[in-house]
Design a protein around this motif. Structure first.
Motif, PDB file in Angstrom:
ATOM      1  N   LEU A  69       0.456  11.740   0.141  1.00 34.09           N
ATOM      2  CA  LEU A  69      -0.785  10.867   0.257  1.00 34.09           C
ATOM      3  C   LEU A  69      -1.643  11.631  -0.721  1.00 34.09           C
ATOM      4  N   GLU A  70      -2.267  10.663  -1.672  1.00 35.55           N
ATOM      5  CA  GLU A  70      -3.077  11.068  -2.778  1.00 35.55           C
ATOM      6  C   GLU A  70      -4.418  11.197  -2.000  1.00 35.55           C
ATOM      7  N   ALA A 121      -7.076  13.249   2.504  1.00 38.56           N
ATOM      8  CA  ALA A 121      -6.405  12.188   3.024  1.00 38.56           C
ATOM      9  C   ALA A 121      -5.886  12.595   4.474  1.00 38.56           C
ATOM     10  N   VAL A 154       1.348   7.178  -1.150  1.00 38.43           N
ATOM     11  CA  VAL A 154       0.330   6.267  -0.946  1.00 38.43           C
ATOM     12  C   VAL A 154      -0.736   6.632  -2.011  1.00 38.43           C
ATOM     13  N   GLY A 184       0.846  -1.071   0.090  1.00 43.30           N
ATOM     14  CA  GLY A 184       0.026   0.092   0.084  1.00 43.30           C
ATOM     15  C   GLY A 184       0.695   1.361   0.081  1.00 43.30           C
ATOM     16  N   ALA A 231      -6.138   9.064   0.828  1.00 41.89           N
ATOM     17  CA  ALA A 231      -5.180   8.085   1.433  1.00 41.89           C
ATOM     18  C   ALA A 231      -5.163   8.405   2.881  1.00 41.89           C
ATOM     19  N   LYS A 232      -4.663   7.090   3.461  1.00 39.47           N
ATOM     20  CA  LYS A 232      -4.440   7.163   4.698  1.00 39.47           C
ATOM     21  C   LYS A 232      -3.157   6.479   5.140  1.00 39.47           C
ATOM     22  N   VAL A 251      -6.307   4.638  -0.829  1.00 37.55           N
ATOM     23  CA  VAL A 251      -5.730   3.419  -0.010  1.00 37.55           C
ATOM     24  C   VAL A 251      -5.397   3.848   1.446  1.00 37.55           C
ATOM     25  N   ASP A 252      -5.959   2.900   2.284  1.00 33.61           N
ATOM     26  CA  ASP A 252      -5.609   3.209   3.654  1.00 33.61           C
ATOM     27  C   ASP A 252      -4.311   2.269   3.922  1.00 33.61           C
TER      28      ASP A 252
END
Lengths: 249, 421
Positions: free
Chosen positions: B178-179, B210, B146, B108, B182-183, B150-151
């Motif tokens: 982060l996109e 995010a 990321v 991820g 995301a996380k 996505v996490d």
């Protein structure tokens, strides 16, 4: 159990206790009564080891040990408990953790095994139920946001869990309604045994109706000026302190 | 004073040794050489920060000029002791160099070592002297990415300086991107032995919606210098949630620049410093509210014993457009010794008219009555003090949502306390 002889103490430069003597045998409950400023709370603080008070003379022994030479935590481990008149708030300290830390510190000092979290919680829940305390009082921070009555009950809960040999209750009855008063008295009565003594500092007869003392002492200007049986408390309630104080003067 | 001498090569601003190293390495350093040349110009002119710089009023790094730091060795001979960490994928840096053999990159997250494909980022500002030094000499670092939605869970970024025999300097260059949606939780742990300079720069870009949780445990060796400069940018509905725990190093500075560029963004910059001996710990934050309806929260706790010194400088900038900003900043210090010192400089620069911004600072000692209350219940003095210190820290520590990371920090605090007792 507790033997106080000619105790003198001051805070900053102010002399409060001026030769106080008192014998509290094992298994007995004694009441200490007296007007405001007579030194009642000072007596409790000095016996518990508050550093703000300087002992300038006299002795206090607890089961033949020199109480005044011991650190506050050693006094607690030896079995002394002071229920505070104004219990402190400890923001950021969970009540259950606080109680468990205290209990295990005392058990450690006595050479007993520590209680694990599960065992402790079982004990704490049972005791708080007996004192009619809501369960969430264990989860909250120590005394933070507690009402006056809840704070006092929390003191009694600590006493019930720590099971002292000598309890000093400093105006634990003040600010309590009739029901709470009975609960507090029941909490102390439940501990009564040949190995348990209590020094009940109070203004009023009320608590002593539920918690009948073996002896009543009248404190004035830092000394015990009169002692008697439970009837002395009723006499004070009826006539006030003025007469007693004047007689002694 | 003779003007030409002041500007001449004999000018002692501490830059000389670092410039010489840069010149020696030039051509072998990865990435765009014009970026490095600009940084070298800036750093050569300003030199190491000292108390003459307004942003460094309470912290001098001139001591770094006197230490003769060397290059880290290129090879790591033995497997180092990683120390306590959490159960999560980890990325390991030794002496500022990424160690793929010791690392377990998470699913991820795309991990690219800086040395392989250097990205200097668009946020780091070479007007900050230590960022300029980093830009000039950075050799490696980790670049995390990321993808949208996505996490990626949590990862540990472990920086070790395990040798302890030679004084070294390293300047890792990290980035976290982060996109949208995301996380990621990043737990950075810094440890080491001996005398060294760890001068890291991190770019953190949090896209729309995010959430980046950025937790740091700075537990460097007692002779280390630790400087960590983060430049974060938060887009609309994004969250940058940072916590730093400063325990180690002789001199430490954590500097965070967080810029809210989209509506409804949120920044938390919480931290705690526990210092003893002659340690010096500095937390400096600049939160820039460029967009309306954003919030920022800062709670900083200092526990200072012996002759240690804590510094907190916090600036909140609210641009004219940033209406409905909700900013809060609190710096609190607990002095455990009469010789400890705290310096606090809050600054609010507000150009919008409909905002809620507050700041506060408190300094105090342990409460004698609370201490007596605990002792009267049988709790030994040292344990009672530890309980009250933990209680003091709770307000900053409790919001750390990652349970394992919080537990790790709490154990580190307990160890700090035990070493002192």
């Amino acid at each position: 159990m507790l033997s106080i002889n000619n105790l003198e103490a001051r805070i900053e430069q102010k002399q409060i206790l001026r030769g106080l003597s008192l014998e509290l045998p094992a298994g007995q409950v004694h009441a200490v009564m007296g007007p405001n400023g007579s030194g009642k709370s000072t007596l409790g603080y000095v016996l518990a080891g508050h550093e703000g008070y300087e002992v300038t003379g006299g002795t206090a022994t607890f089961n033949d040990e020199d109480l005044l030479a011991m650190e506050p935590e050693a006094r607690a481990a030896a079995g002394l408990f002071l229920a505070f008149q104004a219990p402190l708030e400890l923001p950021g300290v969970n009540n259950a953790n606080f109680l468990r830390t205290a209990l295990n510190a005392i058990r450690r000092a006595r050479g007993e095994a520590e209680l694990d979290a599960v065992g402790f919680l079982r004990l704490a829940r049972a005791e708080s139920k007996r004192l009619a305390m809501p369960d969430d009082m264990l989860k909250r921070n120590v005394n933070v946001g507690f009402s006056g009555g809840e704070k006092k009950r929390n003191e009694v809960l600590q006493m019930a869990i720590l099971r002292p040999k000598l309890a000093i209750l400093d105006e634990t009855d003040s600010g309590l309604d009739i029901d709470a008063l009975r609960i507090v008295a029941d909490g102390v009565n439940a501990l009564r045994s040949p190995d348990f003594s209590a020094l009940v500092i109070t203004h009023h007869q009320r608590l002593l109706d539920h918690l009948v003392p073996d002896r009543v002492h009248v404190l004035s200007q830092g000394r015990i000026i009169r002692s008697g049986g439970p009837e002395l408390a009723r006499e004070l309630e009826a006539n006030g302190y003025a007469g007693v104080v004047a007689d002694a003067a | 004073m003779n003007q030409s001498l002041r500007n001449g090569p004999s000018l002692r601003n501490g830059a000389d040794g670092y410039i010489a190293r840069y010149q020696g390495l030039r051509g072998r350093l990865p990435g765009d050489s014009t970026i490095r040349a600009a940084a070298a110009d800036a750093f050569g002119k300003d030199g190491l920060p000292s108390m003459r710089d307004e942003d460094w009023r309470y912290t001098s790094l001139r001591g770094l000029a006197e230490s003769d730091f060397q290059e880290p060795l290129s090879a790591v001979s033995t497997a180092p002791i990683l120390g306590e960490t959490i159960d999560a994928p980890r990325l390991v840096m030794i002496d500022g160099r990424y160690q793929p053999g010791l690392s377990t990159p998470p699913a991820g997250v795309t991990v690219t070592p800086f040395a392989e494909n250097p990205y200097f980022g668009r946020l780091p500002d070479i007007k900050r002297p230590m960022a300029a030094l980093n830009t000039m000499l950075a050799e490696d670092g980790v670049q995390l990415h990321v993808a949208a939605g996505v996490d990626a869970g949590a990862l540990v970024l472990l920086s070790l300086a395990p040798d302890g025999h030679r004084p070294i300097a390293f300047h890792p260059r990290h980035s976290i991107h982060l996109e949208p949606g995301a996380k990621l939780t990043v737990l950075e742990i810094a440890r080491g032995e001996g005398s060294y300079l760890h001068n890291a720069v991190t770019e953190a870009v949090v896209a729309k919606g995010a959430v980046l949780t950025h937790i740091r445990l700075q537990d460097e060796g007692p002779d280390a210098f630790h400087v960590n400069t983060t430049f974060a940018e938060i887009a609309e509905y994004g969250t940058y949630d940072a916590f730093v725990l400063t325990l180690g190093a002789r001199v430490a500075r954590t500097e965070i620049h967080a810029r809210l560029i989209g509506q409804h963004g949120m920044v938390h910059l919480n931290g705690a410093q526990l210092l003893g001996g002659q340690q010096h710990g500095d937390i400096t934050t600049v939160v820039s509210h460029d967009a309306p309806n954003c919030g920022s929260r800062q709670t900083i706790k200092n526990v200072l014993s012996d002759r240690s010194r804590g510094v907190f400088q916090g600036r909140i900038e609210v641009a004219r457009a940033a209406q409905k900003t909700d900013g809060y900043q609190m710096n609190q210090a607990l002095l455990l010794s009469p010789h400890a010192e705290i310096d606090c400089k809050p600054q609010l620069e507000i150009y919008a008219d409909d905002v809620k911004c507050s700041h506060g600072a408190t300094v105090g000692e342990l409460d004698a009555e609370q201490l007596f209350y605990l002792r009267s219940r049988g709790v030994p003095d040292a344990e009672a003090r530890a309980i009250l210190v933990r209680a003091f820290l709770a307000e900053a520590m409790d919001p750390i949502a990652h349970q394992d990371a919080r537990a790790l920090l709490e154990r580190a605090i307990e160890q700090w306390w035990e070493h002192r007792a």
